[in-house]
Write an enzyme that holds these catalytic residues in place. Structure first.
Site, PDB file in Angstrom:
ATOM      1  N   PHE A  80      46.200  11.851 -55.474  1.00  0.00           N
ATOM      2  CA  PHE A  80      47.436  11.060 -55.441  1.00  0.00           C
ATOM      3  C   PHE A  80      48.340  11.500 -56.590  1.00  0.00           C
ATOM      4  O   PHE A  80      48.372  10.897 -57.658  1.00  0.00           O
ATOM      5  CB  PHE A  80      47.056   9.578 -55.547  1.00  0.00           C
ATOM      6  CG  PHE A  80      48.178   8.613 -55.331  1.00  0.00           C
ATOM      7  CD1 PHE A  80      48.987   8.681 -54.205  1.00  0.00           C
ATOM      8  CD2 PHE A  80      48.435   7.614 -56.258  1.00  0.00           C
ATOM      9  CE1 PHE A  80      50.030   7.787 -54.016  1.00  0.00           C
ATOM     10  CE2 PHE A  80      49.466   6.705 -56.077  1.00  0.00           C
ATOM     11  CZ  PHE A  80      50.266   6.794 -54.953  1.00  0.00           C
ATOM     12  N   SER A 105      41.091  12.681 -62.190  1.00  0.00           N
ATOM     13  CA  SER A 105      40.781  11.253 -62.360  1.00  0.00           C
ATOM     14  C   SER A 105      40.821  10.875 -63.829  1.00  0.00           C
ATOM     15  O   SER A 105      41.263   9.787 -64.198  1.00  0.00           O
ATOM     16  CB  SER A 105      39.391  10.946 -61.825  1.00  0.00           C
ATOM     17  OG  SER A 105      39.164  11.655 -60.663  1.00  0.00           O
ATOM     18  N   THR A 107      32.136  15.402 -59.607  1.00  0.00           N
ATOM     19  CA  THR A 107      32.769  16.555 -58.954  1.00  0.00           C
ATOM     20  C   THR A 107      31.725  17.648 -58.775  1.00  0.00           C
ATOM     21  O   THR A 107      30.833  17.788 -59.617  1.00  0.00           O
ATOM     22  CB  THR A 107      33.955  17.125 -59.761  1.00  0.00           C
ATOM     23  OG1 THR A 107      34.320  18.404 -59.210  1.00  0.00           O
ATOM     24  CG2 THR A 107      33.628  17.350 -61.220  1.00  0.00           C
ATOM     25  N   ASP A 121      32.424  20.702 -59.046  1.00  0.00           N
ATOM     26  CA  ASP A 121      32.857  21.882 -59.805  1.00  0.00           C
ATOM     27  C   ASP A 121      32.155  22.045 -61.156  1.00  0.00           C
ATOM     28  O   ASP A 121      32.152  23.132 -61.721  1.00  0.00           O
ATOM     29  CB  ASP A 121      34.375  21.837 -60.053  1.00  0.00           C
ATOM     30  CG  ASP A 121      35.167  21.865 -58.754  1.00  0.00           C
ATOM     31  OD1 ASP A 121      34.632  22.375 -57.757  1.00  0.00           O
ATOM     32  OD2 ASP A 121      36.301  21.375 -58.747  1.00  0.00           O
ATOM     33  N   MET A 132      33.422  27.308 -53.905  1.00  0.00           N
ATOM     34  CA  MET A 132      34.359  26.424 -54.613  1.00  0.00           C
ATOM     35  C   MET A 132      34.081  26.432 -56.113  1.00  0.00           C
ATOM     36  O   MET A 132      33.147  27.082 -56.579  1.00  0.00           O
ATOM     37  CB  MET A 132      34.257  25.008 -54.050  1.00  0.00           C
ATOM     38  CG  MET A 132      34.979  24.824 -52.742  1.00  0.00           C
ATOM     39  SD  MET A 132      34.938  23.106 -52.228  1.00  0.00           S
ATOM     40  CE  MET A 132      36.150  23.129 -50.904  1.00  0.00           C
ATOM     41  N   GLU A 146      36.455  30.757 -55.728  1.00  0.00           N
ATOM     42  CA  GLU A 146      37.761  30.615 -55.056  1.00  0.00           C
ATOM     43  C   GLU A 146      38.914  30.825 -56.048  1.00  0.00           C
ATOM     44  O   GLU A 146      38.716  30.794 -57.267  1.00  0.00           O
ATOM     45  CB  GLU A 146      37.859  29.217 -54.433  1.00  0.00           C
ATOM     46  CG  GLU A 146      37.824  28.106 -55.472  1.00  0.00           C
ATOM     47  CD  GLU A 146      37.959  26.707 -54.879  1.00  0.00           C
ATOM     48  OE1 GLU A 146      38.276  26.553 -53.708  1.00  0.00           O
ATOM     49  OE2 GLU A 146      37.738  25.752 -55.646  1.00  0.00           O
ATOM     50  N   ARG A 196      31.884  41.912 -44.446  1.00  0.00           N
ATOM     51  CA  ARG A 196      32.220  40.641 -43.798  1.00  0.00           C
ATOM     52  C   ARG A 196      32.497  39.587 -44.858  1.00  0.00           C
ATOM     53  O   ARG A 196      31.899  39.607 -45.934  1.00  0.00           O
ATOM     54  CB  ARG A 196      31.074  40.223 -42.882  1.00  0.00           C
ATOM     55  CG  ARG A 196      30.644  41.385 -42.026  1.00  0.00           C
ATOM     56  CD  ARG A 196      29.765  40.957 -40.927  1.00  0.00           C
ATOM     57  NE  ARG A 196      30.542  40.424 -39.825  1.00  0.00           N
ATOM     58  CZ  ARG A 196      30.031  40.201 -38.616  1.00  0.00           C
ATOM     59  NH1 ARG A 196      28.759  40.438 -38.372  1.00  0.00           N
ATOM     60  NH2 ARG A 196      30.775  39.729 -37.654  1.00  0.00           N
ATOM     61  N   ARG A 210      30.852  20.525 -50.168  1.00  0.00           N
ATOM     62  CA  ARG A 210      31.135  19.259 -50.861  1.00  0.00           C
ATOM     63  C   ARG A 210      30.384  18.067 -50.253  1.00  0.00           C
ATOM     64  O   ARG A 210      30.074  17.101 -50.938  1.00  0.00           O
ATOM     65  CB  ARG A 210      32.636  19.010 -50.836  1.00  0.00           C
ATOM     66  CG  ARG A 210      33.114  18.352 -52.099  1.00  0.00           C
ATOM     67  CD  ARG A 210      34.560  18.558 -52.306  1.00  0.00           C
ATOM     68  NE  ARG A 210      35.364  17.667 -51.516  1.00  0.00           N
ATOM     69  CZ  ARG A 210      36.693  17.758 -51.447  1.00  0.00           C
ATOM     70  NH1 ARG A 210      37.334  18.689 -52.123  1.00  0.00           N
ATOM     71  NH2 ARG A 210      37.375  16.928 -50.706  1.00  0.00           N
TER      72      ARG A 210
END
Ligand code: F6P
Length: 300
Positions: free
Chosen positions: A73, A105, A125, A127, A169, A222, A243, A252
């Protein structure tokens, strides 16, 4: 009456539900009234706030995602939006917030603290890029998912003598990449913050091929490059098909492994016990296997 609110924010992570459960268990034992704030800071702004009753104590421990919903947000950076959110807290007589999420957050929480709302933050998270903790809730489950995917891809890479590039990620953090490269025995890894030379990589691949090793996995975090273009460039140089796989959101979701359930639960109980002891405006973490807390305003 002690009224607290719980919210989860940013990318969901497996184990967030255990953290909520830990908070609720201690909260009810200590006669708190607990409000769930649904869909993160967006829900706070929209007054999507409902009491969580004792007899509703859910058993979501074994489920991924977050029972309370989440969101990103961006508008929360605007003071006018936050003032409405703070007003909603006041309307519900909520004195303290416990927030589970990642870096975004924590920034949201910092704003709220500066505006007089007391907050405690938990790192949630995949991450593993949050300050003040060795591990964040959800990281090890995501790692497990990635390693399982590498193992599966390895079967095909071996059988078809092919090279795969797998993108994982982590946003700007290489923790998931490094750990999964070790666990999955990937031949090459590329992570943020460490320069890599594509020609060296190509030479290494050629070298392996010349030794008769004709399957390999290159794992990359990423946001470093476009792996499709990257693979086409390498393909031209080595004259062998490459590939590409972007693992994406499968990393996630999913059932939290025991470690994340326990970490989430223990961090949740630790956080609310801090609140009971009168602490506020801190973020909690685990360092060298001990739970710790730090002043949020000093860190963020
Ligand atoms: O922060 C968790 C994470 O999954 C990152 O690894 C990834 O960069 C990002 O969220 C993706 O966010 P979204 O689901 O909002 O696209």
């Amino acid at each position: 009456m002690k009224n607290i609110g719980i919210l989860t924010s940013g990318g969901d992570s497996p184990g967030m539900n255990s953290a909520i459960n830990g908070i609720l268990n201690v909260a009810y034992l200590n006669n708190f009234v607990v409000y769930g704030i649904y869909n993160g800071y967006k829900g706070l702004f929209e007054n999507n706030i409902k009491k969580i009753f004792n007899n509703n104590l859910f058993n979501f421990n074994n489920l991924g995602g977050t029972y309370l919903g989440s969101s990103r947000f961006e508008k929360f950076k605007k003071k006018t939006i936050r003032l409405k959110a703070i007003n909603n807290l006041k309307k519900n007589n909520i004195n303290s917030l416990i927030i589970i999420g990642g870096n975004g957050s924590y920034i949201g929480s910092k704003y709220l603290v500066q505006e007089g709302i007391s907050c405690i933050n938990l790192p949630g998270t995949i991450d593993n890029d949050v300050v003040c903790t060795d591990y964040s809730i959800g990281y090890f489950t995501a790692l497990e998912t990635i390693v399982e995917s590498i193992d599966r891809i390895r079967d095909t890479a071996f059988s078809h003598q092919s090279i795969f590039i797998i993108e994982v990620m982590g946003r700007k953090c290489g923790d998931l990449t490094i750990a999964s490269a070790i666990a999955g025995k990937c031949e090459f890894l590329i992570i943020p913050g460490i320069k890599f030379n594509i020609d060296n990589l190509i030479n290494e691949i050629k070298n392996k091929i010349s030794k008769g090793i004709n399957n390999a996995i290159i794992i990359i975090t990423e946001n470093i490059c476009n792996i499709k273009k990257f693979s086409e460039y390498i393909k031209k140089k080595i004259n062998k098909e490459i590939r590409t796989i972007i693992l994406g959101h499968v990393q996630r979701g999913g059932k939290p492994i025991s470690y994340d359930r326990i970490l989430g639960y223990r961090m949740g109980t630790y956080a609310i016990n801090l609140l009971i002891k009168g602490h506020k405006n801190v973020c909690v973490g685990i360092k060298n296997n001990k739970f710790i807390y730090n002043d949020i305003l000093k860190l963020i």
